[in-house]
Design an enzyme around this catalytic site. Structure first.
Site, PDB file in Angstrom:
ATOM      1  CD  GLU A  70       2.407  -8.778  21.108  1.00 58.69           C
ATOM      2  OE1 GLU A  70       3.124  -7.848  21.547  1.00 58.69           O
ATOM      3  OE2 GLU A  70       2.800  -9.630  20.293  1.00 58.69           O
ATOM      4  CE1 TYR A 116      -7.996   4.974  -3.865  1.00 56.94           C
ATOM      5  CE2 TYR A 116      -6.200   3.778  -4.940  1.00 56.94           C
ATOM      6  CZ  TYR A 116      -7.370   4.518  -5.023  1.00 56.94           C
ATOM      7  OH  TYR A 116      -7.905   4.812  -6.237  1.00 56.94           O
TER       8      TYR A 116
HETATM    9 ZN   LIG Z   1       2.510  -9.902  17.885  1.00 57.95          ZN
END
Ligand SMILES: [Zn+2]
Length: 215
Positions: A70, A116
């Site tokens: 990734e 938030y």
């Molecule tokens: Zn992933």
């Protein structure tokens, strides 16, 4: 604290917060023109110096372990904004669940239900599905046309950038909470924040929120 120490601590916090089921997820920090990213198969709760891999911002492997598949996703967020100094990618359950549903709107998969979420995360678009590790995920996040610090990846998980690792982890926890609340209220007649309130929050907290356009 060294970058490695900060990454080890951030990994532990993500596990303790329940954001790393099955030892999933990967994290990185920027150092000059390079990034340190967790290697393939590294468990976020058990990181050590040998767990990391060093890459250039062009995606060239410089040293260390074999980088997470990734890594292009992380690099995409660093390259779109110099303010991004740390990136967290998680398969946390509520973010994954919401990533398997239709987005609330084009600019944000998650509706503005609490202040938030708007203050700490901001608009979080749903990026189209691609297989995990597809380098095009990095292009998608880098070229997203509106300001973002976080995105959901369709049927996959979430990616979040921060000014440092603590900031990125805080934001990932807030995002998971926002996804949980969106799912809890999905079947109800829920009340979203008024668009003017959202705009005021985003302006006051310097948070990205592009739409809708108001007078
Ligand atoms: Zn992933």
């Amino acid at each position: 604290m060294t970058a490695v120490d900060a990454l080890v601590a951030a990994g532990r916090r993500l596990v303790e917060a329940g954001l790393s089921p099955g030892s999933s997820g990967n994290i990185s920090a920027r150092e000059g023109d390079e990034i340190l990213v967790t290697g393939t198969g590294a468990e976020l709760g058990r990181l050590e110096a040998s767990s990391f891999s060093r890459f250039s911002l062009d995606g060239e492997h410089r040293s260390g372990a074999r980088g997470s598949k990734e890594t292009p996703l992380h690099i995409g967020l660093y390259r779109r904004d110099d303010a991004h100094r740390a990136v967290v990618h998680v398969h946390s359950p509520h973010a994954v669940a919401l990533s398997c549903t239709e987005p609330w709107a084009a600019h944000s998969a998650i509706p503005p239900l609490t202040p938030y979420f708007v203050m700490r995360v901001g608009q979080t678009p749903l990026l189209p599905y691609r297989h995990p590790g597809d380098p095009a995920l990095g292009d998608d996040v880098r070229s997203w046309p509106q300001p973002i610090r976080a995105a959901l990846l369709a049927n996959h998980g979430a990616v979040v950038a921060g000014a440092d690792l603590g900031d990125a982890v805080d934001r990932a926890i807030e995002l998971e909470e926002a996804c949980r609340i969106a799912l809890l209220t999905a079947a109800t007649t829920r009340r979203e924040l008024d668009p003017r309130a959202v705009r005021e929050l985003a302006e006051r907290w310097g948070s990205p929120w592009s739409a809708p356009t108001l007078d």
